[in-house]
Each structure stands twice: as C-alpha cells, then as structure tokens.
Design a protein around this motif. Structure first.
Motif, mmCIF file in Angstrom:
data_model
loop_
_atom_site.group_PDB
_atom_site.id
_atom_site.type_symbol
_atom_site.label_atom_id
_atom_site.label_comp_id
_atom_site.label_asym_id
_atom_site.label_seq_id
_atom_site.Cartn_x
_atom_site.Cartn_y
_atom_site.Cartn_z
ATOM 1 N N ILE A 86 11.206 8.987 -8.368
ATOM 2 C CA ILE A 86 10.908 7.564 -8.181
ATOM 3 C C ILE A 86 12.151 6.827 -7.681
ATOM 4 C CG2 ILE A 86 10.191 5.431 -9.323
ATOM 5 C CD1 ILE A 86 8.656 7.180 -11.337
ATOM 6 N N GLU A 87 13.297 7.109 -8.289
ATOM 7 C CA GLU A 87 14.534 6.418 -7.918
ATOM 8 C C GLU A 87 14.953 6.706 -6.483
ATOM 9 O OE1 GLU A 87 16.904 5.857 -12.152
ATOM 10 O OE2 GLU A 87 17.235 7.683 -10.986
ATOM 11 N N MET B 105 12.522 13.613 -16.495
ATOM 12 C CA MET B 105 13.753 13.346 -15.750
ATOM 13 C C MET B 105 13.554 13.607 -14.258
ATOM 14 S SD MET B 105 15.955 12.077 -17.756
ATOM 15 C CE MET B 105 17.383 12.157 -16.687
ATOM 16 N N ARG B 106 12.798 14.654 -13.926
ATOM 17 C CA ARG B 106 12.516 14.921 -12.521
ATOM 18 C C ARG B 106 11.644 13.804 -11.936
ATOM 19 N NH1 ARG B 106 13.838 15.325 -7.788
ATOM 20 N NH2 ARG B 106 12.403 16.342 -6.364
ATOM 21 N N ILE C 48 12.181 1.326 -4.403
ATOM 22 C CA ILE C 48 12.388 1.180 -5.843
ATOM 23 C C ILE C 48 13.761 0.589 -6.138
ATOM 24 C CG2 ILE C 48 12.427 2.367 -8.057
ATOM 25 C CD1 ILE C 48 9.685 2.272 -6.536
ATOM 26 N N GLN C 49 13.775 -0.421 -6.987
ATOM 27 C CA GLN C 49 15.019 -1.069 -7.376
ATOM 28 C C GLN C 49 15.546 -0.577 -8.723
ATOM 29 O OE1 GLN C 49 15.621 -2.104 -4.270
ATOM 30 N NE2 GLN C 49 16.671 -3.842 -5.158
ATOM 31 N N ASN D 265 0.835 -1.217 0.000
ATOM 32 C CA ASN D 265 0.000 0.000 0.000
ATOM 33 C C ASN D 265 0.858 1.251 0.000
ATOM 34 O OD1 ASN D 265 -2.369 -1.492 0.022
ATOM 35 N ND2 ASN D 265 -2.518 -1.504 2.253
ATOM 36 N N ARG D 266 1.927 1.244 0.802
ATOM 37 C CA ARG D 266 2.826 2.400 0.845
ATOM 38 C C ARG D 266 3.481 2.634 -0.509
ATOM 39 N NH1 ARG D 266 7.277 0.692 4.261
ATOM 40 N NH2 ARG D 266 8.122 -0.177 2.328
ATOM 41 N N THR D 267 3.964 1.567 -1.108
ATOM 42 C CA THR D 267 4.713 1.700 -2.353
ATOM 43 C C THR D 267 3.842 2.198 -3.499
ATOM 44 O OG1 THR D 267 6.139 -0.115 -1.636
ATOM 45 C CG2 THR D 267 6.264 0.526 -3.945
ATOM 46 N N VAL D 268 2.669 1.595 -3.677
ATOM 47 C CA VAL D 268 1.799 2.012 -4.783
ATOM 48 C C VAL D 268 1.308 3.440 -4.571
ATOM 49 C CG1 VAL D 268 -0.355 1.102 -3.809
ATOM 50 C CG2 VAL D 268 -0.099 1.335 -6.283
ATOM 51 N N ALA D 269 1.045 3.823 -3.306
ATOM 52 C CA ALA D 269 0.604 5.196 -3.031
ATOM 53 C C ALA D 269 1.699 6.187 -3.392
ATOM 54 C CB ALA D 269 0.215 5.343 -1.562
ATOM 55 N N ASN D 270 2.943 5.860 -3.049
ATOM 56 C CA ASN D 270 4.061 6.747 -3.360
ATOM 57 C C ASN D 270 4.280 6.864 -4.860
ATOM 58 O OD1 ASN D 270 4.591 7.327 -0.696
ATOM 59 N ND2 ASN D 270 6.250 5.842 -0.476
ATOM 60 N N VAL D 271 4.275 5.735 -5.548
ATOM 61 C CA VAL D 271 4.514 5.760 -7.000
ATOM 62 C C VAL D 271 3.415 6.553 -7.701
ATOM 63 C CG1 VAL D 271 4.636 4.358 -9.087
ATOM 64 C CG2 VAL D 271 5.830 3.613 -7.015
ATOM 65 N N ARG D 272 2.174 6.330 -7.292
ATOM 66 C CA ARG D 272 1.058 7.073 -7.890
ATOM 67 C C ARG D 272 1.223 8.574 -7.638
ATOM 68 N NH1 ARG D 272 -2.893 4.438 -5.745
ATOM 69 N NH2 ARG D 272 -3.349 3.111 -7.552
#
Length: 229
Positions: free
Chosen positions: A202-203, A196-197, A208-209, A84-91
């Motif tokens: 994301i990186e 690029m930003r 994130i890998q 949940n944390r990861t998908v929320a952050n990526v979105r």
C-alpha cells in the motif's frame, strides 16, 4: 520515495488551500516536514508553484479502512486525482494478501488522531521548563531522549502547541497528524508477515500518503520480517 510523497503533499496542500503557508496550515506542515527531511528549497518552491498552477490536476483526500490477515485494522490515507484508480488499487492489495476493505467509520473506536511534533532539544534549554511550557499549551505527553524531543497532542490542541514552539523559537523537524491505535491486535508470526507485506504494498502506491495499523509488534516479530527490495 520519501521526497516523492512530500512533494506531492506540498502540491496538494497548495492546490487545495493556496500557496501562502501563513494562511494554509496544511501547506505549512508539509513545508516543515520537507525541511525536516532536508529537501532542497528549490524542490519545495517548485512543488508550491505547481500546486498554484490552475492547470495542475485537482486532488481529493480519501481514507480507506480495511482488515488485514488476523483481523488487523489498517487505516489508509490517500490524495488522488483519480478515485477509481486509487480504490481499485487499494482493494487489490487487500485482496491479494487475504484482507478486505471495511466501511469507513468502522475503526473510529480503534484509532485516535493525535498531533506528533518532533525536534532537537535546543542547547542550554531546561527540559523541565520546556515540558511544563508545552503541557500548559496543551501537550498530552512530552518525551525527551538523547536530545530528541517528541510531543503528543490531541488534534484540537495541535495548533496551540505549535504556536508555543514558535514563541520559544523552536522549529520542528517533523509535524504530523497521525492515527494512534487505542486497541491492539496480537498477530501470529504468519499473520504479521502477511500484514507487513500488505502495508508495504500500500505504501508503495503513489496515491497513498500514510498507512496506520494496530498490530502489537514484539521484538521477536520484528525480527521475522525483511522488507522486499
């Protein structure tokens, strides 16, 4: 940041597949990449031990596909103990820069997964002979420039080429599976800077890998963007 992600990958690999790199190809690759980045052996051993600890949180591998500004395709690989944390952050990252997430599988026609192996050319090694050996083992492409060798393989031939290198006594500096674009997008300068930003944001996320994109980056475009501190 580089060491942090390498340590996490070693821990995740050991957690998911066991602490013996001889029977865990993902852990073997992670260790090779850590060595290539000159990570101290103690750090590697601690990360393996942590992965083998039953009390260490379980991780899950995830992928996300999304469009950045100008419909640039961005493919994200993550390992997380909190989906949940990861998908929320990526979105959030995509939304902040004017992009949006897509359904997984959307970019199947845009990216191929390839094995990329890099190492220093051994002293006295005949380059033509080395190239033929690697192509016979399944390499698609072998580039040699100023003593640096980069080998590209199809995913299914990745292991065979690594085995050949081991037979030749060559230890790679970097061994990775990467998403290589087949179709490229030409962004305008403003779209390029925004993408690029977005990629940088994301990186920077610890879950994130790897992040891949299909932008065609010219020399003129590359001069337009300076990473933020």
């Amino acid at each position: 940041m580089v060491f942090t992600k390498l340590i996490k990958e070693i821990t995740v690999a050991a957690k998911l597949g066991g602490v013996d790199p001889g029977g865990n190809s993902r852990l073997y690759l992670a260790i090779q990449n850590a060595k290539g980045a000159n990570m101290p052996k103690d750090n590697i051993d601690r990360a393996i031990k942590k992965g083998g600890d039953k009390d260490t949180a379980s991780f899950q591998d995830l992928t996300y596909e999304g469009y950045g500004p100008g419909k640039v395709a961005i493919f994200v690989e993550a390992s997380t103990d909190n989906i949940n944390r990861t998908v929320a952050n990526v979105r959030k990252y995509f939304s902040k820069m004017g992009g949006l997430l897509a359904v997984n599988g959307t970019f199947e026609f845009i990216f191929d997964q390839k094995g990329i192996i890099e190492f220093h050319l051994p002293a006295g090694k005949d380059t033509d002979e080395l190239t033929l050996d690697l192509i016979d083992a399944g390499a698609e492409d072998v580039e040699i420039e100023e003593g640096e060798v980069s080998v590209t393989t199809a995913r299914e031939d990745f292991g065979a080429v690594q085995k050949k290198l081991k037979e030749l006594g060559i230890e790679p500096d970097s061994v990775t599976l990467e998403r290589i674009p087949k179709i490229f997008k030409k962004p305008d300068p403003d779209e390029f800077k925004k993408n690029m930003r977005l990629i940088e944001m994301i990186e920077e996320d610890e879950d994130i890998q790897a992040v891949y994109h299909n932008m065609e980056i010219t020399e003129e475009l590359s001069e337009l963007y300076e990473p933020e501190d």
